[in-house]
Design a protein around this motif. Structure first.
Motif, mmCIF file in Angstrom:
data_model
loop_
_atom_site.group_PDB
_atom_site.id
_atom_site.type_symbol
_atom_site.label_atom_id
_atom_site.label_comp_id
_atom_site.label_asym_id
_atom_site.label_seq_id
_atom_site.Cartn_x
_atom_site.Cartn_y
_atom_site.Cartn_z
ATOM 1 N N LEU A 246 0.815 -1.212 0.000
ATOM 2 C CA LEU A 246 0.000 0.000 0.000
ATOM 3 C C LEU A 246 0.852 1.268 0.000
ATOM 4 C CD1 LEU A 246 -2.939 -0.906 2.406
ATOM 5 C CD2 LEU A 246 -2.861 -0.983 -0.080
ATOM 6 N N GLU A 247 1.962 1.262 0.741
ATOM 7 C CA GLU A 247 2.796 2.456 0.769
ATOM 8 C C GLU A 247 3.453 2.713 -0.587
ATOM 9 O OE1 GLU A 247 5.462 2.114 4.044
ATOM 10 O OE2 GLU A 247 3.920 2.592 5.545
ATOM 11 N N ALA A 248 3.778 1.661 -1.311
ATOM 12 C CA ALA A 248 4.335 1.845 -2.652
ATOM 13 C C ALA A 248 3.307 2.485 -3.574
ATOM 14 C CB ALA A 248 4.792 0.504 -3.216
ATOM 15 N N LEU A 249 2.089 1.983 -3.528
ATOM 16 C CA LEU A 249 1.027 2.560 -4.355
ATOM 17 C C LEU A 249 0.730 3.996 -3.952
ATOM 18 C CD1 LEU A 249 -1.403 -0.507 -4.460
ATOM 19 C CD2 LEU A 249 0.029 0.333 -6.331
ATOM 20 N N ALA A 250 0.639 4.247 -2.640
ATOM 21 C CA ALA A 250 0.322 5.590 -2.164
ATOM 22 C C ALA A 250 1.447 6.574 -2.473
ATOM 23 C CB ALA A 250 0.048 5.558 -0.666
#
Length: 278
Positions: A246-250
């Protein structure tokens, strides 16, 4: 700050909704980048009814689609933030009605509050017990007066916390402390609640507005999209979602915003960024 029944402010745009015996019970105002929701039922210690919950839901929907960047939840009166459910209403419900309507309605409204994209701050002035504490727990942050008292007394009525208290309280203070509050019906004073992490800040009543405003201003200094996405990431992590994905996408998403470029440029130039929420 002493919470009182609000007066009209020409700088605000209040939305007045359904009344309770002739009184407005929920008020929504929007000033600058901050929205305020006020539950105004002090004669009943801001006890929650089905009608009041429905009005609160209406105002939360309006806020979600507004340009507000921070939401403050307050209540009127000096004695209580909120004493929870209006027992005179639910005491006559059948078991089926408790299941299908009462509990479902509280979850619908509090879950909506918890899922708002904007950061939310509950201003706890006085007693916050039962559904009142559950209301505060549905907010991201909590600022309390020194006179605040917080607890979940439902087992003394032969019932249980029914509007998300078992889940949200456990997430904030841990399982053992949540069990202690629920089993023993202990009311925490403000300093103890602060030490447990149940309150994020404590102030004298006259200073509540100032402390809350300072917290709002600090939030507003951040890039709006980054702040709101960060809120969603923390909530997802609490539910067990993997941060590595999720942090990569965000990060990719926020890197595409104008505010990211503004923030990086300001950092390089040692200036204060002025974010545009784009």
């Amino acid at each position: 700050m002493t919470a009182t029944t609000p007066t009209e402010d020409h700088h605000m745009t209040p939305t007045d909704v359904r009344t309770d015996t002739g009184r407005i019970t929920v008020r929504y105002s929007h000033e600058g980048r901050m929205a305020t929701v006020l539950i105004d039922r002090p004669r009943k210690l801001n006890a929650l009814t089905l009608e009041l919950l429905d009005d609160l839901y209406t105002e939360l929907r309006a806020i979600e689609h507004s340009d507000a960047r921070v939401v403050v939840v307050k209540t009127a009166g000096e004695k209580a933030f909120c004493v929870g459910a209006d027992i005179t209403q639910f005491a006559h419900f059948t078991p089926a009605h408790m299941w299908k309507r009462w509990i479902a309605e509280g979850h619908r409204v509090f879950n909506y509050l918890a899922r708002l994209r904007q950061p939310t701050i509950a201003v706890v002035d006085g007693i916050a017990v039962g559904g009142g504490l559950e209301l505060a727990l549905a907010c991201d942050l909590r600022v309390g007066a020194g006179t605040a008292r917080l607890g979940l007394p439902e087992t003394s009525l032969g019932t249980i916390p029914g509007w998300g208290g078992t889940e949200r309280l456990t997430a904030v203070v841990g399982a053992a402390r949540a069990k202690e509050l629920i089993f023993t019906r202990r009311q925490l004073d403000a300093d103890t609640a602060l030490g447990w992490g149940l309150l994020n800040a404590v102030a004298e009543r006259d200073d509540l507005d100032t402390v809350t405003t300072e917290m709002v201003d600090r939030i507003l200094e951040g890039a709006p999209t980054a702040v709101q996405v960060s809120k969603q990431l923390v909530d997802a992590a609490a539910a067990g979602a993997p941060s590595s994905i999720l942090e990569a996408l965000a990060s990719g998403f926020t890197a595409a915003t104008d505010d990211f470029a503004i923030g990086v440029t300001a950092f390089q130039n040692k200036t204060t960024p002025t974010f545009t929420n784009s």
